[in-house]
Design a protein around this motif. Structure first.
Motif, PDB file in Angstrom:
ATOM      1  N   ARG A 108     -10.005   2.017  -6.665  1.00  0.00           N
ATOM      2  CA  ARG A 108      -9.162   2.826  -5.760  1.00  0.00           C
ATOM      3  C   ARG A 108      -7.943   3.316  -6.559  1.00  0.00           C
ATOM      4  O   ARG A 108      -7.354   2.572  -7.326  1.00  0.00           O
TER       5      ARG A 108
ATOM      6  N   SER B 112     -11.872  -3.507  -7.591  1.00  0.00           N
ATOM      7  CA  SER B 112     -12.111  -4.662  -6.716  1.00  0.00           C
ATOM      8  C   SER B 112     -13.368  -5.447  -7.105  1.00  0.00           C
ATOM      9  O   SER B 112     -13.795  -6.318  -6.359  1.00  0.00           O
TER      10      SER B 112
ATOM     11  N   ASN C 223      -4.216   5.787  -6.587  1.00  0.00           N
ATOM     12  CA  ASN C 223      -3.167   6.405  -5.765  1.00  0.00           C
ATOM     13  C   ASN C 223      -3.106   7.908  -6.063  1.00  0.00           C
ATOM     14  O   ASN C 223      -3.708   8.390  -7.026  1.00  0.00           O
TER      15      ASN C 223
ATOM     16  N   GLU D  23       0.824  -1.206   0.000  1.00  0.00           N
ATOM     17  CA  GLU D  23       0.000   0.000   0.000  1.00  0.00           C
ATOM     18  C   GLU D  23       0.865   1.265   0.000  1.00  0.00           C
ATOM     19  O   GLU D  23       0.579   2.233  -0.699  1.00  0.00           O
TER      20      GLU D  23
ATOM     21  N   GLY E  45     -10.645  11.052  -6.996  1.00  0.00           N
ATOM     22  CA  GLY E  45     -10.711   9.734  -6.380  1.00  0.00           C
ATOM     23  C   GLY E  45     -12.065   9.373  -5.811  1.00  0.00           C
ATOM     24  O   GLY E  45     -12.321   8.203  -5.533  1.00  0.00           O
ATOM     25  N   ASP E  46     -12.968  10.353  -5.601  1.00  0.00           N
ATOM     26  CA  ASP E  46     -14.302  10.045  -5.057  1.00  0.00           C
ATOM     27  C   ASP E  46     -15.253   9.575  -6.147  1.00  0.00           C
ATOM     28  O   ASP E  46     -16.239   8.901  -5.892  1.00  0.00           O
TER      29      ASP E  46
ATOM     30  N   ASP F 189     -15.861  -0.243  -8.612  1.00  0.00           N
ATOM     31  CA  ASP F 189     -15.242   0.251  -7.382  1.00  0.00           C
ATOM     32  C   ASP F 189     -13.727   0.290  -7.615  1.00  0.00           C
ATOM     33  O   ASP F 189     -13.062  -0.750  -7.575  1.00  0.00           O
TER      34      ASP F 189
ATOM     35  N   ASN G  76     -16.101   7.495  -9.665  1.00  0.00           N
ATOM     36  CA  ASN G  76     -15.644   6.300 -10.385  1.00  0.00           C
ATOM     37  C   ASN G  76     -15.957   6.485 -11.855  1.00  0.00           C
ATOM     38  O   ASN G  76     -17.082   6.770 -12.241  1.00  0.00           O
TER      39      ASN G  76
END
Length: 1006
Positions: A158, A150, A160, A136, A171-172, A156, A174
């Motif tokens: 994530r 995921s 960096n 991570e 990042g909020d 969903d 999608n």
């Protein structure tokens, strides 16, 4: 577990079959029984366990639960049980202790496998958590965009921080859930915009395939464009079903821009390389041609393919091939620059022409190295330079020979005067401190060095020390004195060392020399009292080449210094002995008188004969001087005795019995050592006589004591002095020997000085002959120039006059072509007459003597030149400015001629602007440097030296009139007065001509 207390320990076969460790102990905890499994766990044979106390075998168990369990079971006679890790056996075990009538029984079960499994589970869990944390962290800090989905539909994701910053993505949101119209960026590949469901991560998960190096163009919300290189992979769960995807986005925007710029730059440079009239090439360090421009192909007739197949090697002249391929050698040596001149074959006419090549080693992006080079044709310039160099070399050689002859004469005369002066100065200063000071002072005047030292052997003949020095540090003299001992390191002749780093004989003192900065040295011996007793050393702090004159002069100085030191020491000894014997004072007076006689004349035969006459009868009854001739024979120069009849008797003896190899004189000359016989006995005479007649001769001569001293100079015997005592009361001692050796040393110096004087006279005669021949040649050349100029003027004048008459009287009969020919004839005659006039001017400048009685004003000479050029100055509207100018030691007429040529050239070769000329002066030591700066068309650097040659012109007569002699005249005038002239210029920016002339005494700018 059943109790083993009732087990029959006498049945070891039964207990050995049990797969547990069983051991029995008595009341003192000594082993009484051990089964095979116990041996295996303990790794100790049972023979080494039985009868021993367990706590002595395994002392580490005293602090373990096992010890407490055993003590409790034995003390309370109850069953005990414990478990844990037992380090002596390196195992996890469960232990049961059973009391027995005379002790106890211990049963051990190995449970290491269970304990290790639990530890591994805990360790793996910890490692997994650590690796997850590291992963991570790595994703957070990586400077590339990373997204992890995921779920199989990639809803969903994530990302960096690098991903969010790259696409202005917070990042909020999608991308999979956002319509294209709401995306903060627009994505396209190969010019086609991609919808949200065709993003690389979605495609990788949906189609279950890897996406590698997909180039994407992104337009961000602020309007900026990026180029990204995308990698995507599907992710799988434990059942190998797609559980999501991983995407990596690498920003290659700058790299794409650099590649585009590189392509554009390469195109520009290729266009430039193909357009210039020079050869341009690129090759590897292995001499493999990669690129060659079109000029090469047209010049050599070779295509690029033929050149790459080593065809270029056949174009280079065979004699120049090594220089042409030198870039390979240069790259191996680590040198990135290359320049060479070589000849190339021209296909059009088959000739070889000189080219100048320059190349640089360039490191490419892939780490490889390439040679980038050019070659320009310099054949015409090369040939012109060779002719000029040959002429200049001839002139310089004649000048060098004349200057060398003058310098040799000057040095010889100077050294002779110094030797005479030094002889008087040293001999006149018997005090040791004054002698040393005089030796150092004369050393500075004789030989130019950085430091000097006088070494002397100590009384113990082991330790050496520096008596006096100049230019050396105290630390050096103190350290070196402590390290030098014995006479083995002292040469018997002048010994030069041009580089101490390369001299094996002084390697043991190399660190001292380095610390003092000494690079070269010259050591000359001091033969004091006939023995090697000291040296004079000249030190240099830079590498120095020693000439024969330097070594000879240093050797002469050493002889004088040795004589002076010997005289000083003798004087000191005589001072001490004066109270004991009055005769010692008489000897010193004789030595002083003899020294004056020896230094009074360069006729060494007369002075040696005079010294022999002085010695009789003050220090000897007989005195003889013998000299070696070039063939090795002995020539008796003089023999003296108070009785003339004895002299005749001695001559008769020498005639009948010439000296053989056993004679004292021959031994002294052969060994270089003095010969002293304090008492000549009858037995000595009997050993050397040949017959009774010879014995009668010797008795008639009355010999009682003898001294033979060789005359030594620079380690070579010149002759010998012989002193004989014949009286009844006179006998020679070591004091007399010292006196004789000192006298011989001074006599040898006188002979050496005479030889040097003779050599100088021969050199002077040769120099005068060479100067006379040179003056005669110059006179003949000048006479020829005057005659040729006079004979040429009349025909030229006739050609000019009759061509003008023909044009005037026959104008109506001639067509335009004939009239043009007549104009050419008239112009050629006029130009030829100008050339004759300039040749005469050049000849006059060559006759300048350089001797000036009245200083010249530079301002006055400049005004005179401007008055001569007034018409062209007015015509060109030129501005001539000058700063305050000094007085110089030249003739004003010649200086005015220099200004007239320099300013005239500036006006002739003017640019489109109005001429502006500045004249300045600056002091440079004993000279004034005068500069003439203009704003004319300028001169390229390759012609700076050429323009001062006779008839050297950079333009045709149609472009600019003239003969090309003006600057040659300037150079000849300046050099005749001991100065020099040069130019600094740049095409299109004017020129600065500078020349130096000797300043008048204490002259300043007016």
């Amino acid at each position: 577990m059943a109790s083993p207390a009732g087990t029959d320990l006498s049945r070891p076969d039964v207990l050995n079959s049990i797969r547990q460790a069983i051991a029995a102990f008595d009341g003192e905890w000594r082993y009484t029984f051990v089964n095979e499994h116990t041996e295996m766990l303990c790794r100790i044979p049972k023979e080494q366990l039985l009868g021993r106390v367990i706590w002595e075998v395994f002392p580490n168990l005293l602090a373990s639960p096992f010890f407490e369990c055993c003590q409790t079971a034995m003390r309370h006679r109850v069953h005990g049980q414990c478990a844990g890790y037992y380090e002596p056996c390196d195992l996890w075990a469960e232990v049961d202790v059973w009391p027995a009538p005379d002790g106890c029984v211990v049963v051990i079960r190995d449970v290491s496998a269970v304990g290790q499994t639990d530890d591994k589970i805990r360790q793996l869990t910890s490692d997994l958590a650590r690796q997850v944390k590291q992963f991570e962290t790595l994703i957070e800090v990586l400077p590339v965009g990373i997204g992890v989905a995921s779920d199989p539909e990639c809803r969903d994701i994530r990302v960096n921080p690098a991903f969010a910053s790259l696409l202005n993505y917070d990042g909020d949101r999608n991308a999979s859930k956002t319509p294209n119209a709401l995306l903060p960026f627009r994505l396209s590949s190969a010019g086609i915009e991609l919808p949200a469901d065709q993003l690389p991560m979605q495609v990788a998960a949906r189609e279950v395939r890897a996406i590698d190096e997909l180039e994407l163009q992104i337009q961000r919300s602020d309007g900026s464009f990026l180029t990204e290189l995308c990698f995507a992979r599907p992710l799988f769960d434990e059942h190998h079903n797609v559980s999501g995807s991983l995407g990596v986005f690498l920003d290659i925007t700058e790299r794409k821009r650099a590649e585009q710029a590189l392509r554009e730059s390469e195109a520009r440079y290729r266009f430039l390389a193909e357009g210039i009239p020079q050869i341009v090439w690129i090759a590897t360090t292995e001499n493999q041609v990669i690129y060659i421009n079109g000029h090469w192909c047209s010049y050599t007739g070779l295509s690029l393919e033929e050149t790459q197949k080593d065809g270029w090697a056949g174009v280079i002249h065979p004699d120049d091939f090594a220089r042409a391929v030198d870039p390979v050698l240069a790259s191996r040596a680590g040198n990135g620059e290359y320049e060479a001149e070589y000849r190339l074959h021209r296909a059009s006419d088959g000739s070889y022409r000189w080219h100048f090549a320059r190349a640089r080693l360039v490191r490419m992006e892939d780490g490889s190295e390439r040679w980038l080079g050019t070659a320009v044709d310099i054949d015409d310039r090369k040939r012109g330079e060779e002719e000029r160099v040959q002429r200049l070399a001839r002139e310089q050689e004649l000048r060098r020979q004349s200057e060398e002859a003058l310098e040799v004469q000057r040095q010889i005369e100077e050294r002779l005067l110094l030797l005479v002066e030094a002889s008087s100065a040293l001999i006149a200063s018997p005090e040791s401190s004054q002698v040393l000071k005089t030796i150092l002072d004369l050393s500075r005047r004789f030989v130019q060095a950085d430091a000097y030292a006088v070494w002397r052997e100590g009384p113990d003949r082991i330790q050496w020390g520096i008596l006096a020095s100049e230019g050396l540090s105290d630390a050096y003299t103190h350290t070196l004195t402590q390290q030098v001992g014995g006479t083995r390191a002292v040469p018997d002749h002048p010994f030069p060392i041009e580089d101490v780093e390369q001299a094996p004989l002084v390697r043991h003192r190399l660190e001292l020399y380095r610390a003092e900065g000494i690079r070269s040295m010259l050591t000359v011996p001091l033969r004091i009292d006939g023995q090697m007793g000291g040296t004079i050393v000249f030190y240099y702090r830079s590498p120095h080449h020693f000439t024969e004159l330097e070594t000879r002069v240093a050797g002469g100085l050493s002889n004088l210094a040795a004589a002076a030191l010997g005289a000083s020491e003798l004087y000191q000894r005589q001072t001490v002995l004066r109270k004991l014997a009055e005769s010692a004072e008489h000897r010193a007076e004789f030595l002083s008188e003899a020294g004056k006689v020896l230094s009074s004349s360069l006729d060494y035969e007369a002075t040696l004969a005079a010294v022999a006459e002085m010695a009789v009868p003050d220090i000897a009854d007989w005195a003889a001087v013998d000299m070696l001739d070039p063939s090795g024979g002995l020539r008796r120069l003089a023999v003296k005795h108070v009785d003339p009849e004895k002299i005749a008797l001695a001559h008769e003896y020498d005639r009948r019995y010439p000296p053989d190899e056993r004679s004292a004189v021959r031994q002294a000359l052969r060994t270089g050592k003095s010969f002293l016989v304090e008492e000549i006995s009858e037995a000595m005479l009997q050993q050397r006589i040949q017959d009774a007649e010879q014995l009668r001769f010797l008795k008639d001569l009355g010999l009682t004591s003898v001294i033979v001293v060789p005359l030594m100079a620079n380690g070579r015997a010149l002759g010998a002095l012989t002193f004989v005592a014949a009286g009844a009361f006179r006998r020679f001692s070591k004091i007399d020997l010292a006196l004789a050796e000192e006298l011989a040393s001074r006599a040898a110096t006188a002979v050496t000085n005479a030889h040097l004087y003779t050599a100088s006279r021969h050199a002077e005669a040769a120099l005068q002959s060479a100067n006379t021949e040179l003056q005669r040649a110059n006179s003949d050349l000048n006479q020829f120039t005057y005659s040729a100029s006079h004979d040429l003027r009349e025909p030229l004048r006739m050609v000019s006059i009759f061509s003008q008459m023909l044009a005037r009287n026959c104008e109506n009969l001639l067509d335009e072509e004939a009239r043009q020919c007549i104009r050419y004839i008239s112009q050629g005659a006029n130009r030829m007459e100008e050339l004759v006039e300039d040749i005469l001017s050049f000849t006059h400048s060559a006759e300048i003597s350089g001797e000036v009685t009245t200083p010249a004003s530079v301002s006055a000479a400049l005004s005179s030149a401007m008055l001569s050029l007034d018409a062209i100055i007015q015509e060109t509207e030129a501005v001539i400015r000058s700063a305050p100018l000094p007085l110089v030691r030249v003739q004003e007429l010649h200086l005015s001629q220099v200004f007239e040529n320099l300013i005239g050239n500036a006006l002739k070769y003017r640019s489109k602007q109005a001429p502006v000329i500045d004249v300045r002066a600056a002091r440079r030591g004993e000279y004034w440097m005068i500069t003439v700066e203009d704003n004319a068309i300028g001169i390229a650097p390759e012609y700076w030296n050429q323009i001062f040659g006779l008839f050297k012109r950079l333009h045709t007569a149609d472009q600019y009139p003239g003969t090309g002699i003006g600057l040659a005249i300037c150079q000849k005038i300046v050099e005749r007065y001991g100065g020099r002239i040069w130019v600094d210029s740049e095409p299109g920016k004017g020129s600065v001509f500078s020349f130096t002339l000797p300043a008048a005494d204490d002259s300043a700018a007016e």
